[in-house]
Design an enzyme around this catalytic site. Structure first.
Site, mmCIF file in Angstrom:
data_model
loop_
_atom_site.group_PDB
_atom_site.id
_atom_site.type_symbol
_atom_site.label_atom_id
_atom_site.label_comp_id
_atom_site.label_asym_id
_atom_site.label_seq_id
_atom_site.Cartn_x
_atom_site.Cartn_y
_atom_site.Cartn_z
ATOM 1 N N ARG A 177 -2.445 31.794 -21.533
ATOM 2 C CA ARG A 177 -2.499 30.376 -21.930
ATOM 3 C C ARG A 177 -2.673 29.478 -20.714
ATOM 4 N NH1 ARG A 177 1.938 30.963 -25.781
ATOM 5 N NH2 ARG A 177 3.267 29.563 -24.615
ATOM 6 N N ARG A 181 -7.352 28.400 -11.426
ATOM 7 C CA ARG A 181 -8.608 27.771 -11.009
ATOM 8 C C ARG A 181 -8.804 27.844 -9.512
ATOM 9 N NH1 ARG A 181 -7.073 23.151 -14.105
ATOM 10 N NH2 ARG A 181 -7.636 23.411 -16.298
ATOM 11 N N ARG A 255 12.567 32.329 -30.081
ATOM 12 C CA ARG A 255 13.286 31.610 -29.039
ATOM 13 C C ARG A 255 13.454 30.169 -29.480
ATOM 14 N NH1 ARG A 255 14.707 34.345 -25.620
ATOM 15 N NH2 ARG A 255 15.348 32.627 -24.306
ATOM 16 N N ARG A 286 12.449 23.335 -17.162
ATOM 17 C CA ARG A 286 11.673 22.165 -16.748
ATOM 18 C C ARG A 286 12.387 20.881 -17.140
ATOM 19 N NH1 ARG A 286 6.567 23.191 -20.922
ATOM 20 N NH2 ARG A 286 7.772 23.008 -22.818
ATOM 21 N N GLU A 309 15.280 21.293 -20.209
ATOM 22 C CA GLU A 309 15.062 22.316 -21.237
ATOM 23 C C GLU A 309 15.712 23.643 -20.867
ATOM 24 O OE1 GLU A 309 11.030 22.802 -22.472
ATOM 25 O OE2 GLU A 309 10.774 20.670 -22.905
ATOM 26 N N TYR A 357 2.326 31.584 -32.408
ATOM 27 C CA TYR A 357 2.390 30.354 -31.639
ATOM 28 C C TYR A 357 1.104 29.587 -31.906
ATOM 29 C CZ TYR A 357 2.971 26.869 -28.144
ATOM 30 O OH TYR A 357 3.111 25.647 -27.534
ATOM 31 N N ASP A 359 -0.780 25.894 -31.448
ATOM 32 C CA ASP A 359 -0.800 24.518 -30.989
ATOM 33 C C ASP A 359 -1.120 23.625 -32.186
ATOM 34 O OD1 ASP A 359 -0.160 24.481 -28.265
ATOM 35 O OD2 ASP A 359 -2.154 25.214 -27.728
HETATM 36 P P1 FAD Z 1 6.323 22.827 -38.052
HETATM 37 O O1 FAD Z 1 5.973 21.609 -37.314
HETATM 38 O O2 FAD Z 1 7.413 23.688 -37.521
HETATM 39 O O3 FAD Z 1 6.711 22.367 -39.525
HETATM 40 C C1 FAD Z 1 7.306 23.224 -40.463
HETATM 41 C C2 FAD Z 1 8.243 22.391 -41.326
HETATM 42 O O4 FAD Z 1 8.724 23.179 -42.406
HETATM 43 C C3 FAD Z 1 9.472 21.910 -40.571
HETATM 44 O O5 FAD Z 1 9.558 20.511 -40.633
HETATM 45 C C4 FAD Z 1 10.635 22.600 -41.296
HETATM 46 O O6 FAD Z 1 11.800 21.803 -41.338
HETATM 47 C C5 FAD Z 1 10.052 22.813 -42.673
HETATM 48 N N1 FAD Z 1 10.685 23.896 -43.435
HETATM 49 C C6 FAD Z 1 10.877 25.182 -43.038
HETATM 50 N N2 FAD Z 1 11.505 25.869 -43.998
HETATM 51 C C7 FAD Z 1 11.694 25.017 -45.034
HETATM 52 C C8 FAD Z 1 12.298 25.144 -46.321
HETATM 53 N N3 FAD Z 1 12.848 26.303 -46.751
HETATM 54 N N4 FAD Z 1 12.345 24.066 -47.122
HETATM 55 C C9 FAD Z 1 11.806 22.871 -46.713
HETATM 56 N N5 FAD Z 1 11.223 22.693 -45.512
HETATM 57 C C10 FAD Z 1 11.175 23.760 -44.683
HETATM 58 N N6 FAD Z 1 1.410 22.004 -29.754
HETATM 59 C C11 FAD Z 1 0.464 21.364 -29.042
HETATM 60 O O7 FAD Z 1 -0.684 21.271 -29.496
HETATM 61 N N7 FAD Z 1 0.759 20.789 -27.841
HETATM 62 C C12 FAD Z 1 2.004 20.851 -27.299
HETATM 63 O O8 FAD Z 1 2.240 20.327 -26.197
HETATM 64 C C13 FAD Z 1 3.029 21.525 -28.023
HETATM 65 N N8 FAD Z 1 4.277 21.622 -27.522
HETATM 66 C C14 FAD Z 1 5.225 22.285 -28.235
HETATM 67 C C15 FAD Z 1 6.507 22.382 -27.714
HETATM 68 C C16 FAD Z 1 7.501 23.047 -28.406
HETATM 69 C C17 FAD Z 1 8.901 23.145 -27.834
HETATM 70 C C18 FAD Z 1 7.192 23.653 -29.653
HETATM 71 C C19 FAD Z 1 8.241 24.406 -30.419
HETATM 72 C C20 FAD Z 1 5.923 23.567 -30.167
HETATM 73 C C21 FAD Z 1 4.926 22.884 -29.474
HETATM 74 N N9 FAD Z 1 3.642 22.749 -30.002
HETATM 75 C C22 FAD Z 1 2.678 22.103 -29.275
HETATM 76 C C23 FAD Z 1 3.277 23.358 -31.298
HETATM 77 C C24 FAD Z 1 3.425 22.403 -32.490
HETATM 78 O O9 FAD Z 1 4.770 22.023 -32.635
HETATM 79 C C25 FAD Z 1 2.933 23.152 -33.726
HETATM 80 O O10 FAD Z 1 1.572 23.411 -33.619
HETATM 81 C C26 FAD Z 1 3.153 22.404 -35.011
HETATM 82 O O11 FAD Z 1 4.488 22.021 -35.127
HETATM 83 C C27 FAD Z 1 2.800 23.325 -36.138
HETATM 84 O O12 FAD Z 1 2.983 22.700 -37.336
HETATM 85 P P2 FAD Z 1 3.531 23.505 -38.594
HETATM 86 O O13 FAD Z 1 3.372 22.588 -39.723
HETATM 87 O O14 FAD Z 1 2.913 24.848 -38.664
HETATM 88 O O15 FAD Z 1 5.088 23.783 -38.267
HETATM 89 N N1 UDP Z 2 4.853 29.986 -17.124
HETATM 90 C C1 UDP Z 2 5.491 30.294 -15.951
HETATM 91 N N2 UDP Z 2 5.699 29.299 -15.020
HETATM 92 C C2 UDP Z 2 5.332 28.025 -15.241
HETATM 93 C C3 UDP Z 2 4.686 27.701 -16.449
HETATM 94 C C4 UDP Z 2 4.461 28.705 -17.373
HETATM 95 O O1 UDP Z 2 5.861 31.427 -15.736
HETATM 96 O O2 UDP Z 2 5.575 27.176 -14.362
HETATM 97 C C5 UDP Z 2 4.611 31.080 -18.102
HETATM 98 C C6 UDP Z 2 5.797 31.231 -19.051
HETATM 99 O O3 UDP Z 2 5.951 32.601 -19.366
HETATM 100 C C7 UDP Z 2 5.349 30.440 -20.260
HETATM 101 C C8 UDP Z 2 3.842 30.730 -20.278
HETATM 102 O O4 UDP Z 2 3.484 30.800 -18.890
HETATM 103 O O5 UDP Z 2 5.976 30.872 -21.440
HETATM 104 C C9 UDP Z 2 3.007 29.695 -21.007
HETATM 105 O O6 UDP Z 2 3.193 28.430 -20.402
HETATM 106 P P1 UDP Z 2 3.088 27.089 -21.217
HETATM 107 O O7 UDP Z 2 3.200 25.952 -20.271
HETATM 108 O O8 UDP Z 2 1.914 27.171 -22.123
HETATM 109 O O9 UDP Z 2 4.423 27.191 -22.058
HETATM 110 P P2 UDP Z 2 5.015 26.201 -23.134
HETATM 111 O O10 UDP Z 2 4.675 24.806 -22.734
HETATM 112 O O11 UDP Z 2 4.398 26.627 -24.414
HETATM 113 O O12 UDP Z 2 6.456 26.489 -23.040
#
Ligand code: FAD
Ligand code: UDP
Length: 392
Positions: A177, A181, A255, A286, A309, A357, A359
């Site tokens: 991911r 560069r 996780r 971070r 975090e 996973y 996005d």
């Molecule tokens: P979710 O957003 O998880 O929505 C699922 C929903 O279902 C939740 O609201 C939950 O409460 C509900 N649900 C589950 N079970 C039930 C039930 N039994 N009854 C009723 N409701 C229920 N993507 C990016 O593009 N850029 C980023 O920088 C980025 N950063 C992220 C950082 C973190 C820490 C995380 C965890 C994810 C990140 N993502 C990022 C990914 C992004 O959050 C997901 O792509 C997006 O949330 C996916 O949408 P979803 O609808 O599949 O799931």
């Molecule tokens: N990673 C790392 N060092 C960093 C940033 C990322 O080792 O400084 C590794 C780590 O295993 C992480 C993965 O690269 O889970 C993907 O990074 P990304 O920034 O996409 O993670 P996210 O934002 O999804 O936590």
């Protein structure tokens, strides 16, 4: 108003809301969305910090980026985007380096002034311990991409903190991911389109649900209502796939992240939105400083809000964030997929429903595909809604 729904969507995240919006707007279906949290939007939800007024992403920093023109066109119907470009820095051994690993990182780390070709040669030599072997896991992939010294400095401990899993058991995809560069370009993402929603994620997500045919019920857990719907009305389920089947085949491992919020008495804590801590001595992975996501906004606060975090294995009651995806998980997932395929009139989607996973742009793109390939043929042409499959 109690509308008899044509479709029930479980989960009001990006996947569920995209399905609801498309079915309501294109097919004129009445869609009931059940969401167990007190708000819609899933993990992308954001809100104003109570002390500083700064927009914070409650479930972790969310940066929107995509190269998919269809998805970009679609999301622009609901929000404008700022020109934000994501950049991340990493604090190792008392120095700050640019990420992702680029020529600037390499030259700072080795106290050198290598050209791109010289840097490639150096890294190739440092990766030669693999002896040309095809990398099979996270460590081998990491070493093959950046060599052992950079791997140890920026990846090894960070990944240990993030995953607490033997990196030899982690999938090589996780590291791919991150781009590597041989230029000084330190943009985090390679995608064509990037930006943050001008008036925030909450406003964007609420606009997706703002349609007379859509009713979102928050604070409602599908598990307590499944008999009312399953077998009676088509369901798109975006909750955890193992939970749908009462964990009969076992629990998929996830996780979660704990966010430690601090309001700091300075208008600028770290000078950038994200600082990674790849050394073993910092317990967090971070620090996010949210005000830097919106330099165009005039946040009228002398204080700043930061989230540290901490990553750990999710217990039953935690929010599942990142699929761990060990070989055991993958075998279990196959069994759940088979069962999901046999579940008539229920489609599984999204991050939790597919144990992938995704996005945001991938969740939205995959929902648009499910709409075109499964839901429209069913509702418009009467095709059966079977074999949705987890991998729809
Ligand atoms: P979710 O957003 O998880 O929505 C699922 C929903 O279902 C939740 O609201 C939950 O409460 C509900 N649900 C589950 N079970 C039930 C039930 N039994 N009854 C009723 N409701 C229920 N993507 C990016 O593009 N850029 C980023 O920088 C980025 N950063 C992220 C950082 C973190 C820490 C995380 C965890 C994810 C990140 N993502 C990022 C990914 C992004 O959050 C997901 O792509 C997006 O949330 C996916 O949408 P979803 O609808 O599949 O799931
Ligand atoms: N990673 C790392 N060092 C960093 C940033 C990322 O080792 O400084 C590794 C780590 O295993 C992480 C993965 O690269 O889970 C993907 O990074 P990304 O920034 O996409 O993670 P996210 O934002 O999804 O936590």
């Amino acid at each position: 108003p109690d509308l008899a729904p044509d479709l029930v969507v479980v989960g009001a995240g990006f996947f569920g809301l995209t399905i609801a919006e498309r079915c309501a707007a294109e097919l004129d279906l009445k869609v009931l969305v059940l969401e167990r949290r007190e708000h819609l939007g899933g993990n992308a939800w954001s809100e104003a910090d109570p002390d500083t007024g700064i927009e914070v992403h409650k479930y972790g920093a969310h940066l929107f980026h995509t190269s998919n023109a269809k998805v970009w066109e679609y999301v622009n119907r609901f929000t404008d985007f700022t020109g934000y470009q994501h950049r991340v820095y990493s604090q190792h051994g008392g120095e700050v380096y640019p990420l992702p690993i680029n020529l600037g990182t390499i030259n700072q780390f080795f106290r050198s002034a290598h050209s791109p070709a010289q840097a490639r040669e150096l890294i190739a030599e440092q990766a030669s311990e693999l002896g040309g072997k095809e990398p099979e896991n996270f460590v081998e992939k990491g070493v093959s991409l950046i060599g052992r010294p950079l791997y140890e400095a920026f990846i090894a401990h960070y990944t240990a903190k993030q995953w607490q899993t033997d990196p030899e058991k982690l999938s090589a995809d996780i590291i791919t991911r991150l781009p590597v560069r041989y230029t000084y370009d330190n943009r985090y993402f390679n995608d064509t389109y990037e930006g943050l929603p001008v008036d925030g994620y909450a406003a964007w997500l609420e606009r997706m649900a703002d349609h007379p045919n859509i009713e979102v019920r928050t604070g409602v857990d599908f598990r307590e209502h499944r008999e009312e719907y399953v077998g009676r009305v088509p369901v798109v389920y975006t909750g955890p796939v193992d939970e749908y089947f009462d964990h009969d085949e076992g629990r998929l491992s996830w996780r979660t992240v704990d966010f430690e919020r601090e309001v700091v008495d300075t208008p600028d804590f770290q000078g950038c939105p994200v600082m990674n801590y790849p050394d073993a001595d910092a317990p967090y992975t971070r620090i996010i400083e949210f005000r830097h996501f919106h330099p165009e906004r005039d946040y009228d606060s002398e204080q700043t809000v930061i989230f540290k975090e901490f990553s750990r294995f999710a217990e039953d009651t935690d929010e599942p964030y990142y699929p761990v995806n060990t070989p055991e998980d993958r075998a279990m997932l196959m069994r759940y997929r088979d069962r999901a395929k046999a579940e008539d009139n229920v489609l599984f989607g999204g991050r939790l429903g597919t144990y992938k996973y995704l996005d945001m742009h991938m969740a939205i793109g995959s929902a648009l595909s499910m709409f075109e390939n499964k839901l429209r043929p069913h509702f418009a042409d009467g095709e059966a809604l079977t074999s949705g499959g987890v991998d729809a």
